[in-house]
Motif scaffolding. Structure first.
Motif, short mmCIF file in Angstrom:
data_model
loop_
_atom_site.label_atom_id
_atom_site.label_comp_id
_atom_site.label_asym_id
_atom_site.label_seq_id
_atom_site.Cartn_x
_atom_site.Cartn_y
_atom_site.Cartn_z
N GLU A 126 0.82 -1.22 0.00
CA GLU A 126 0.00 0.00 0.00
C GLU A 126 0.86 1.27 0.00
OE1 GLU A 126 -3.25 0.51 -0.44
OE2 GLU A 126 -3.25 -1.63 -0.93
N LEU A 127 1.94 1.27 0.79
CA LEU A 127 2.80 2.46 0.81
C LEU A 127 3.40 2.71 -0.57
CD1 LEU A 127 4.47 4.71 2.20
CD2 LEU A 127 6.20 2.97 2.69
N LEU A 128 3.94 1.67 -1.19
CA LEU A 128 4.59 1.84 -2.48
C LEU A 128 3.57 2.20 -3.57
CD1 LEU A 128 7.37 -0.91 -2.56
CD2 LEU A 128 7.30 1.30 -1.40
N LYS A 129 2.36 1.68 -3.46
CA LYS A 129 1.31 2.06 -4.40
C LYS A 129 1.01 3.56 -4.28
CE LYS A 129 -2.35 -0.62 -4.58
NZ LYS A 129 -3.43 -1.53 -4.09
N LYS A 130 0.95 4.02 -3.05
CA LYS A 130 0.67 5.43 -2.81
C LYS A 130 1.80 6.32 -3.35
CE LYS A 130 -0.95 6.12 1.23
NZ LYS A 130 -1.03 6.28 2.70
N LEU A 131 3.03 5.89 -3.09
CA LEU A 131 4.18 6.66 -3.57
C LEU A 131 4.25 6.63 -5.09
CD1 LEU A 131 6.94 5.66 -0.97
CD2 LEU A 131 5.48 7.68 -1.00
N SER A 132 3.88 5.52 -5.69
CA SER A 132 3.87 5.43 -7.15
C SER A 132 2.89 6.42 -7.75
CB SER A 132 3.50 4.01 -7.60
OG SER A 132 4.50 3.08 -7.22
N GLN A 133 1.74 6.61 -7.09
CA GLN A 133 0.77 7.59 -7.57
C GLN A 133 1.36 9.00 -7.54
OE1 GLN A 133 -2.48 6.16 -4.81
NE2 GLN A 133 -3.73 6.62 -6.61
N ILE A 134 2.06 9.30 -6.48
CA ILE A 134 2.68 10.63 -6.37
C ILE A 134 3.67 10.85 -7.51
CG2 ILE A 134 4.22 12.07 -4.98
CD1 ILE A 134 3.05 10.71 -2.49
N GLU A 175 7.91 12.81 5.35
CA GLU A 175 7.40 11.67 6.10
C GLU A 175 7.32 10.42 5.21
OE1 GLU A 175 3.68 12.83 7.77
OE2 GLU A 175 4.54 14.38 9.06
N HIS A 176 6.88 10.62 3.98
CA HIS A 176 6.82 9.50 3.04
C HIS A 176 8.23 8.96 2.75
CE1 HIS A 176 2.61 9.55 2.40
NE2 HIS A 176 2.56 10.64 1.65
N PHE A 177 9.19 9.86 2.64
CA PHE A 177 10.57 9.44 2.39
C PHE A 177 11.09 8.58 3.54
CE2 PHE A 177 15.15 10.65 3.03
CZ PHE A 177 15.66 9.82 2.04
N ILE A 178 10.82 9.02 4.76
CA ILE A 178 11.24 8.24 5.93
C ILE A 178 10.53 6.88 5.96
CG2 ILE A 178 11.19 8.16 8.46
CD1 ILE A 178 11.52 11.24 8.39
N ASP A 179 9.25 6.89 5.61
CA ASP A 179 8.51 5.62 5.52
C ASP A 179 9.15 4.69 4.49
OD1 ASP A 179 6.72 6.48 7.41
OD2 ASP A 179 5.18 7.10 5.96
N LEU A 180 9.60 5.26 3.38
CA LEU A 180 10.21 4.45 2.33
C LEU A 180 11.54 3.86 2.81
CD1 LEU A 180 10.20 3.41 -0.57
CD2 LEU A 180 11.23 5.58 -1.29
N VAL A 181 12.32 4.65 3.52
CA VAL A 181 13.59 4.14 4.07
C VAL A 181 13.31 2.99 5.04
CG1 VAL A 181 15.62 4.70 5.48
CG2 VAL A 181 14.80 6.34 3.76
N ASN A 182 12.30 3.16 5.88
CA ASN A 182 11.94 2.09 6.82
C ASN A 182 11.45 0.84 6.09
OD1 ASN A 182 12.62 3.51 9.16
ND2 ASN A 182 10.63 4.52 9.25
N PHE A 183 10.73 1.05 4.99
CA PHE A 183 10.27 -0.09 4.19
C PHE A 183 11.46 -0.88 3.66
CE2 PHE A 183 9.31 -2.12 0.19
CZ PHE A 183 8.14 -2.80 0.45
N ILE A 184 12.46 -0.15 3.16
CA ILE A 184 13.66 -0.81 2.63
C ILE A 184 14.34 -1.64 3.71
CG2 ILE A 184 16.01 -0.34 1.79
CD1 ILE A 184 14.80 2.11 0.32
N TYR A 194 18.31 -5.15 3.58
CA TYR A 194 19.13 -3.93 3.50
C TYR A 194 19.04 -3.12 4.80
CZ TYR A 194 19.68 -4.94 -1.43
OH TYR A 194 20.00 -5.55 -2.62
N SER A 195 20.16 -2.45 5.11
CA SER A 195 20.24 -1.66 6.34
C SER A 195 20.05 -0.17 6.11
CB SER A 195 21.61 -1.89 7.01
OG SER A 195 21.79 -3.26 7.31
N GLY A 196 19.93 0.23 4.86
CA GLY A 196 19.77 1.65 4.58
C GLY A 196 19.79 1.91 3.09
N LEU A 197 19.96 3.17 2.72
CA LEU A 197 19.85 3.62 1.33
C LEU A 197 21.01 4.54 0.98
CD1 LEU A 197 18.13 4.04 -1.32
CD2 LEU A 197 17.04 5.97 -0.10
N PRO A 231 18.47 9.15 9.40
CA PRO A 231 19.29 7.98 9.76
C PRO A 231 19.27 6.92 8.66
CG PRO A 231 17.85 8.63 11.58
CD PRO A 231 17.40 9.42 10.39
N ASP A 232 20.40 6.25 8.50
CA ASP A 232 20.56 5.12 7.58
C ASP A 232 20.46 5.53 6.11
OD1 ASP A 232 20.77 3.25 9.76
OD2 ASP A 232 18.59 3.44 9.98
#
Length: 451
Positions: A126-134, A175-184, A194-197, A231-232
């Motif tokens: 769901e998060l990646l779908k939302k980000l894809s729309q953006i 906030e979305h960027f941080i969510d994406l890092v946490n998803f990774i 993966y531990s980060g980006l 972070p990360d």
């Protein structure tokens, strides 16, 4: 310029492609990358001992900054104990990028693109779908030449996606960027944890060539200061040698976030460049041949290396220019004199294509090319019996405007001119012709009489 038949050398493709090495390219980046042991050790140490990094990687254009960054990303993406995710397409610095919203969209879009390449099923999240729309709506508006993608009346909030007339704020994007890092960090991507980006931003060389670009860059780094402290996330910003001093160091609040010593990239040695070309040719060798044929002798590479001060991009482009002058099949690598003769011919043809010189203008240019020293306009006035204003406007101006000649020094207030680096081969055209003719005579004398 004639098309080059690389198969005559036992090669599938051009080994002198000036594009940087990249993950997924024709050349396997972990095999084709040569040298930089000190720089690689420095980067590994930095990444191993920190949970976030902001680093400037500085050096002249064409020195190999992008290939180093791409290699480092590849190694940390696939081979290290602590893996860091990255996208193969670096972000290009330009005027449009230098604001927080666009920068975040670029990062998010690049990460999603890489996930689509490696593990597309994850995009059902769901998060990646939302980000894809953006990213999709942003790209569509950019392509249509419309206004800001963020004033389009679409709400991509964190909880649900609805159509309401509010703007997407920079805070929400963060906030979305941080969510994406946490998803990774919390989801396996193609079976890897993966531990980060790593975020790699390229080409500040071009932006910083103007005063407007410098000011925009200074403002940009102030605006994204909070993003750089995520972070990360490991940020690599590539640009000229003055990137850290003139841009990052201007404001202490920005400078304090960065590693205080930029990584300065110097040219590879002559032997390293020769080794890099040999590795490329081995990787591109046709499957049906026992060995490849070097297009040029190593001494040709050394000669061009000195001309361009180790700029590997210019060296490769020059070798392609040389080979493009000879349409016949080569039985052996070109010698220095043969190659310099061809490169000089290529440069002369380029001049004739970009400016239509008169016979008199060509005569002046030949004189400048054959001179053993730099020449002043006064000397041209005296030798060719021309007026001073005519020499300045009619003879020198078009050559300066097309970067064929440049001011080399000033003595007693008199400027002296010579060929630019790109057109030094005009000198070689004259000298190499003599040497090639001598070589033909010598080889002819060695043939059996019946031939």
């Amino acid at each position: 310029m004639n098309p080059i038949n690389w198969q005559q050398f036992g090669l599938r493709k051009n080994p002198y492609d000036t594009l940087p090495l990249i993950e997924g390219g024709d050349l396997l980046i972990d095999k084709a990358f040569i040298g930089r042991s000190a720089e690689r050790k420095f980067l590994d140490s930095l990444f191993e001992s920190n949970n976030r990094i902001c680093l400037t990687v500085c050096g002249d254009i064409g020195v190999g900054k992008t290939s180093l960054a791409n290699f480092h990303k590849f190694i940390w993406k696939y081979t290290k104990e602590k893996l860091l995710f990255s996208f193969r397409r670096e972000i290009e610095a330009n005027n449009d990028l230098l604001n927080k919203k666009t920068f975040l969209i670029e990062i998010i879009g690049s990460v999603l693109r890489e996930i689509r390449l490696l593990d597309p099923d994850l995009l059902k999240n769901e998060l990646l779908k939302k980000l894809s729309q953006i990213v999709d709506i942003s790209q569509t508006i950019a392509l249509s030449g419309g206004g800001s993608a963020f004033g389009f009346g679409l709400d991509f909030g964190k909880e649900e996606t609805t159509t309401t007339p509010i703007q997407l704020s920079a805070t929400l994007l963060e906030e979305h960027f941080i969510d994406l890092v946490n998803f990774i960090k919390n989801n396996k991507i193609k079976g890897r944890t993966y531990s980060g980006l790593i975020v790699h931003v390229n080409n500040f060389d071009i932006i910083l060539s103007s005063e407007k670009g410098k000011k925009m860059s200074i403002d940009f780094f102030q605006e994204i200061r909070d993003i750089l402290q995520t972070p990360d996330v490991y940020f690599l910003f590539l640009g000229p040698k003055n990137l850290f001093k003139d841009i990052i160091s201007v404001h202490q609040r920005v400078k304090s976030i960065f590693y205080q010593t930029p990584l300065v990239i110097n040219p590879l040695s002559k032997n390293e460049i020769v080794k890099a070309f040999e590795e490329r040719m081995q990787l591109l060798k046709s499957n049906d041949v026992a060995s490849y044929i070097k297009p040029v002798e190593d001494e040709v590479i050394y000669k061009i290396y000195d001309l361009y001060n180790g700029d590997i991009r210019s060296i490769m482009a020059s070798i392609v220019d040389i080979l493009g002058q000879y349409s016949e099949k080569l039985a052996k690598p070109l010698s220095v004199n043969e190659a310099m003769l061809l490169l000089g011919k290529e440069r002369w043809e380029k001049i004739e294509n970009i400016i239509k010189l008169t016979d008199e203008q060509k005569e002046i240019l030949r004189y400048l090319a054959s001179a053993e020293k730099f020449i002043s306009q006064k000397e041209i006035v005296k030798i060719f019996n021309k007026t001073k204003s005519n020499v300045s406007w009619y003879y020198f101006k078009p050559l300066k405007e097309h970067n064929i000649i440049e001011e080399k020094n000033i003595e007693n207030r008199t400027p002296y001119y010579g060929l630019t680096a790109d057109y030094i081969p005009l000198k070689w055209l004259i000298n190499s012709q003599k040497e090639v003719n001598k070589s033909i005579d010598d080889k002819s004398k060695q043939l059996p009489l019946n031939l």
